[in-house]
Every structure is written in C-alpha cells, then in structure tokens.
Design a protein around this motif. Structure first.
Motif, PDB file in Angstrom:
ATOM      1  N   ALA A 142       0.811  -1.219   0.000  1.00  0.00           N
ATOM      2  CA  ALA A 142       0.000   0.000   0.000  1.00  0.00           C
ATOM      3  C   ALA A 142       0.842   1.266   0.000  1.00  0.00           C
ATOM      4  O   ALA A 142       0.422   2.300  -0.499  1.00  0.00           O
ATOM      5  CB  ALA A 142      -0.946  -0.002   1.200  1.00  0.00           C
TER       6      ALA A 142
ATOM      7  N   GLY B  97       7.028   1.268  -7.133  1.00  0.00           N
ATOM      8  CA  GLY B  97       6.609   0.185  -8.009  1.00  0.00           C
ATOM      9  C   GLY B  97       5.566   0.655  -9.005  1.00  0.00           C
ATOM     10  O   GLY B  97       5.104   1.794  -8.952  1.00  0.00           O
TER      11      GLY B  97
ATOM     12  N   GLN C 183       1.074   6.354 -10.409  1.00  0.00           N
ATOM     13  CA  GLN C 183       0.855   5.042 -11.023  1.00  0.00           C
ATOM     14  C   GLN C 183       1.336   3.892 -10.138  1.00  0.00           C
ATOM     15  O   GLN C 183       1.313   2.738 -10.555  1.00  0.00           O
ATOM     16  CB  GLN C 183       1.581   4.968 -12.374  1.00  0.00           C
ATOM     17  N   SER C 184       1.804   4.214  -8.944  1.00  0.00           N
ATOM     18  CA  SER C 184       2.316   3.170  -8.051  1.00  0.00           C
ATOM     19  C   SER C 184       1.175   2.595  -7.216  1.00  0.00           C
ATOM     20  O   SER C 184       0.082   3.160  -7.187  1.00  0.00           O
ATOM     21  CB  SER C 184       3.364   3.786  -7.112  1.00  0.00           C
ATOM     22  N   PRO C 185       1.437   1.468  -6.550  1.00  0.00           N
ATOM     23  CA  PRO C 185       0.414   0.970  -5.618  1.00  0.00           C
ATOM     24  C   PRO C 185       0.001   2.040  -4.605  1.00  0.00           C
ATOM     25  O   PRO C 185      -1.176   2.139  -4.249  1.00  0.00           O
ATOM     26  CB  PRO C 185       1.124  -0.196  -4.936  1.00  0.00           C
ATOM     27  N   PHE C 186       0.955   2.846  -4.178  1.00  0.00           N
ATOM     28  CA  PHE C 186       0.615   3.929  -3.247  1.00  0.00           C
ATOM     29  C   PHE C 186      -0.379   4.895  -3.898  1.00  0.00           C
ATOM     30  O   PHE C 186      -1.331   5.349  -3.258  1.00  0.00           O
ATOM     31  CB  PHE C 186       1.887   4.678  -2.833  1.00  0.00           C
TER      32      PHE C 186
ATOM     33  N   TYR D 179      -2.598   4.164  -5.993  1.00  0.00           N
ATOM     34  CA  TYR D 179      -3.923   3.544  -5.956  1.00  0.00           C
ATOM     35  C   TYR D 179      -4.474   3.494  -4.541  1.00  0.00           C
ATOM     36  O   TYR D 179      -5.691   3.531  -4.346  1.00  0.00           O
ATOM     37  CB  TYR D 179      -3.894   2.166  -6.626  1.00  0.00           C
ATOM     38  N   SER D 180      -3.583   3.413  -3.551  1.00  0.00           N
ATOM     39  CA  SER D 180      -4.059   3.518  -2.167  1.00  0.00           C
ATOM     40  C   SER D 180      -4.731   4.875  -1.973  1.00  0.00           C
ATOM     41  O   SER D 180      -5.774   4.981  -1.332  1.00  0.00           O
ATOM     42  CB  SER D 180      -2.903   3.372  -1.184  1.00  0.00           C
TER      43      SER D 180
END
Lengths: 249, 354
Positions: free
Chosen positions: A112, A117, B200-203, B205-206
C-alpha cells in the motif's frame, strides 16, 4: 477437532440507551460456516462492526487465532486475516473492477505504501484469479460504479477475498441478487469454505440460503444469541419459530 | 472526396496518437514541445511568463496529489511553497553573507535545502490535518497555513518580516532568463515524471481508494491516517521544490508566498485544468498564469476576470477543460468505430459508398 479460530467472550455494546449487543459469546472453528439470523435490529451488523474494529466494544474480548484483537484498528484486523463484505455495497466506484481488486490485493501484499513500483505490474495474477473465481472476468474494464447490483455484490466479495482472509464475514451476501446470482454466489461461498477451508460467518435473510449452506445457524434477538445449532435443530426450535420464522416456516 | 479523405486521415493520426499515448501522454507531448520552443518567441516576456507557469504548475500538481488523488482539499498548501522559497532565500543570504557572491555549489545547496524544510513543515501540519476529512481538513489546513504565514510575517529578525528578503542574485549563468528558464524546465520535468510514477504506483492507488471510500480502504488493511500523512508530506515537498525555484528567479521572496491567496492559486489552476487528470493542474497553470500576465497589462481587474472564469467553469465545465477534451475524443472515437462497423457491414455490394 479443528483449530479454534475465533473466540468471542462476554461482548457488550451500548448505543446510548440501546443495548445493541448483550453478553455475546461465540466460538468458531477452522472451516466452520455459521449463519447468524435474526430480525432487523437484532444486532447482526453491529456485531460485524465490533469484530472488524469499526465500533469500540464496551466490554468483552475477541480472540482471533489466539491473538487479542479487541478494539484494534480496522486495518490491523484486516491484515490479521478477517475480511468483510458489506450488506450495502462498499466498493471504489470510480476505479475499474480490475483496479478495485488489484488495489486490495496490493494492500494485502503489503504494497500500500510502495511509491516506486508500478501498480499495473504487481499482483495482477492474483487479481485475475480472484476476478475469475467471482465470475467478474468479463467485467474487468468496467468502472465499478456502473455495474449492476448483482455484479457489485460479486465485486464486494472479490474485495473481501483479496485480503486472503482466514475468516470471511459476509453481511447479507445475496441481498439484491437475482435467483441465478444468488445460486452462483452461494456455490462460490461453499467452494471457498470446502476447498480453501475458509471459515465463513454470514448473516442472511433468505432462509433457503441459510438452511442449505450453513453448517451451523445462530439466532440473534435483541443483541443476544437465543439458539445455536445445526440448521435442522434451529429450524425445529420453537423459540425460533415464534420469534423469527413465523408459524408456517 | 480526396480532400475529405485527406482530412479524415489527418484527424485519424491525432486520434491514433491519442489512442497510443492517452490524454496524459498527448498533453505531455504538446506541452513539452511548446515549453521547449517558448524562447523562440519574440522578447523576454513570454519566457518570464513560462517560468511562472512551470513553477506554479508544479505547485498545483503537488496540490492535486491531495485534492484529485486523495480527495481532500487543502487551503494551506502555499505554506510549503513558501517554506521552500524561504529556506532557499535564507540559505542564499547565509552564503552571500560569507562571500558577497554566491557560487554554483551554494546555489544548488540552497535549492536543495527546500526539500527537508518543506517536508518537515508538511509532516508537522499533516500530523494534525490527517485526523480530519472534508471541510474540517480544509479548514485546519487553512488555519495552519495562516499560522505559518504569521510566523514568517512577524519574525523580523530571521525572515525579514513583511519586507521579505531581497537581492537574491543567482550565479552568473542563471541570471540569464533563458538559461534559468531551461533550468526550471529540467527540474519541473523531473519532478513531474516522479509525480507520474507516484500516481501510477500501488501507493497512488491507495490514495484513490482513500478518495473513493476511506472506510472500505481501512477494512482492506490500509492505515488510512498514515497513508494520508505520507501523501501530505510528498505533496508538501514538491510544493517546496516549486517554491525554491521562485526566489532566485524573482530575486526576492515575501510572506505573500505563504498566504491564503497564494494557497488559492493551485485550487484555481486545478479547477480550470481538471482535477481528475494528471496533467490538469499544469494545463490550468498555462491558462491561469498566461491570462494573469496578459490581462494585468491591460486592466487592474484581474481578480474580477479570474472570478468570472471560475464562475463559468464551475457552472458549465465542472470537470475542468480536460474533461471536455476527453469527452470529445471519446465521442469522436466512438463515432469512428461505429462508422467502421457500418462500412464493414455494408461492404458487400455497396463498396465505395463513402
């Protein structure tokens, strides 16, 4: 005897003058499938809110896999392995179906806070598996807010599964679904329960669903458990018939 | 017939680029080429305006991490822009005090000092703000913004108070407007690429999950407050980088840079361009800053002008200018696809009919 996964002891919750959950005790074993039934306002959703840390408990304790999770924050309980699907669908309406599930998968993977990435490269395989499992494989590019009610409920379940739960809480999983969708969903829940040995705790108003799919049934009334037993025992119980099922059940 | 075919082919190639690169890629390409060519325009004025567009555009893009991606609105974002500007200015003065002139290494160190200072500022302010959401978040950020403003405004001994800090003369190479412009363009371009990767990172999207549904995000295992705080610090740091570039260009800084009117600028820019698009705030900055620069040449009624523009946008184009472009492109593509279907379906026997 399989391992005890959830042990709730002496749970109480008041909202002002309302004693919403009264001295509630419950034991769940790995692979169990327990349905909680009861009239509206019996305390079913409150119970789920207490188990997932959304409400603070007044007294009592909740042990999950031997760990005390009483009054822990929701995100810690989720990471410990309790996932929840909501009665009123609770999704991310402006993300696509795939993004919804992928984000949940990445959270479960501990990504999260991964700033460097690429979201579209992480956990996609897992996401595809879950989307397929829940029968949403033809909907992945659709923005979640535009799904039909039944598909939203499937996505709701997919999000809960993305957390790789050991215990799955389902709040009326089939409400608002067509007969066909209800059948599909419950077959999936049974599969999760049997093949993946996932412990399931669910509430439901549809008695056909309850008596065909739960191993055990508990009747909750005014915040108290009145009866627990096999579906057959509960169906035959006089109190249950009086309070809930009605004369002709 | 031939001319219409040629026309549609040309349109098709723009559409093809759009399909390949998406709206963000297309905007990036157009703006990138445009920015590179600005110094070819006659006179120094367009370059000066372009520097401001870049700096304020980066400021607005950092703001949009909080607004467009995380779904909270900050009315105190200028505090971090100003902290970055003042960190750089104070370092400048310290280096100038020692040698009279400022060297290149000193110059870069001064700019770099904005990063830790604005990050620390955002950490402290964010620590309190992320406890709230919605209007309460907005009001608390405003209160903290004003607090920082008054500290800088009143602390004569350290910050120069309402006089600000003047005489920030960069090293010789960067005194030339065009050189400073390309330097700014390089820094902003790098910052924008990093911002893109973050979104564009998972963050990233968090953050979107927090925007859409905080409660569900928590039930899925996201530490909501920590996630908001990390983003607040990232956004504040990028605002600080933008602020750092401001002083050496204007040769001065003043407390206005931290005030609530300055905090309004990224809000306006983001509304103009479109909060739901990565490039929205930068497009908003092009429009806002260019208009500001040219309108104020002819009239003193700039606030009235921008007021009317915002009124028009909020009423008729609430998604910002890019939402219109996006909808147009989508409609155009749909029409092309349905045309293709029709001509494919009627291929037998009616070949050649349009």
């Amino acid at each position: 005897m399989s391992r005890k996964i959830l042990e709730v002891t002496g749970l109480n919750k008041h909202f002002g003058g309302l004693h919403a959950v009264k001295d509630f005790n419950l034991e769940l074993f790995e692979g169990d499938s327990l349905a909680i039934i009861g009239p509206n306002g019996a305390g079913k959703t409150t119970l789920f809110n207490l188990l997932t840390g959304y409400h603070k408990v007044d007294s009592g304790s909740i042990l999950f896999g031997g760990m005390d999770i009483t009054n822990r924050p929701s995100h810690e309980i989720a990471r410990a392995g309790i996932s929840r699907a909501f009665q009123i669908t609770n999704i991310f309406p402006k993300l696509t179906v795939f993004e919804n599930v992928r984000s949940a998968v990445q959270t479960q993977m501990g990504k999260a806070f991964d700033v460097f990435g690429r979201a579209d490269k992480i956990g996609t395989e897992e996401t595809e598996n879950i989307v397929d499992l829940c029968g949403l494989d033809k909907r992945i590019r659709i923005v979640a807010g535009e799904l039909s009610q039944g598909d939203k409920k499937k996505l709701e379940l997919a999000l809960a599964l993305a957390g790789k739960p050991k215990l799955l809480l389902l709040d009326e999983p089939t409400a608002g679904m067509s007969l066909e969708e209800t059948r599909e969903t419950m077959i999936l829940v049974d599969r999760l329960n049997e093949e993946f040995n996932l412990t399931v705790l669910f509430t439901e108003h549809d008695m056909a669903v309850v008596f065909n799919h739960a191993h055990r049934v508990a009747l909750l009334h005014n915040g108290e458990i009145i009866v627990v037993g096999t579906p057959e025992q509960v169906r035959m119980n006089e109190t249950v018939q009086r309070i809930y099922l009605g004369e002709d059940a | 017939m031939t001319s219409s075919a040629g026309k549609s082919k040309k349109k098709g190639s723009i559409n093809g680029l759009y399909r390949q690169a998406g709206l963000t890629g297309t905007i990036a390409l157009i703006l990138g080429i445009g920015f590179l060519l600005v110094p070819l325009l006659p006179g120094e004025f367009p370059v000066i305006v372009a520097v401001e567009i870049l700096i304020l555009g980066l400021f607005a893009m950092s703001f949009n991490l909080i607004y467009g991606y995380m779904g909270q609105i900050s009315f105190g974002h200028a505090a971090f822009f100003g902290l970055g500007a003042y960190a750089t200015a104070l370092m400048f003065r310290a280096f100038q005090g020692a040698t009279g002139e400022i060297g290149y290494l000193d110059f870069f160190l001064s700019l770099l000092s904005a990063v830790p200072v604005s990050a620390m500022g955002a950490l402290v302010v964010g620590f309190f703000c992320v406890r709230l959401t919605g209007i309460y978040f907005a009001l608390l950020s405003l209160a903290f913004g004003e607090l920082v403003f008054y500290v800088v405004f009143s602390w004569y001994g350290f910050t120069g108070g309402d006089d600000g800090i003047q005489g920030l003369m960069p090293p010789p190479f960067f005194r030339d407007t065009v050189n400073y412009y390309y330097f700014t363009l390089a820094i902003v371009a790098i910052a924008v690429v990093v911002l893109w990767r973050i979104t564009q990172s998972p963050f990233g999207y968090s953050l979107r999950m927090l925007r859409e549904n905080q409660q569900r995000a928590a039930f899925l295992g996201i530490n909501v407050r920590l996630c908001m705080l990390v983003n607040f610090v990232i956004a504040g740091t990028f605002a600080g980088v933008a602020g750092a570039l401001w002083g050496p260009f204007q040769r001065s800084v003043s407390p206005v840079l931290l005030g609530w009117t300055q905090s309004g600028i990224p809000v306006f820019m983001t509304l103009i361009g479109g909060a739901s698009f990565f490039g929205g705030p930068m497009v908003g900055s092009v429009i806002y800053t260019a208009l500001n620069s040219y309108v104020t040449r002819f009239t003193m009624y700039w606030p009235l002008t921008i007021g009317v523009i915002i009124l028009f946008l909020v009423l008729f184009v609430p998604g910002g200018i890019l939402s219109v472009v996006d909808a147009r492109m989508a409609a155009y593509r749909r029409r092309r696809e349905s045309d293709a279907d029709i001509s494919a379906g009627s291929a037998d026997g009616r070949e050649g009919v349009q």
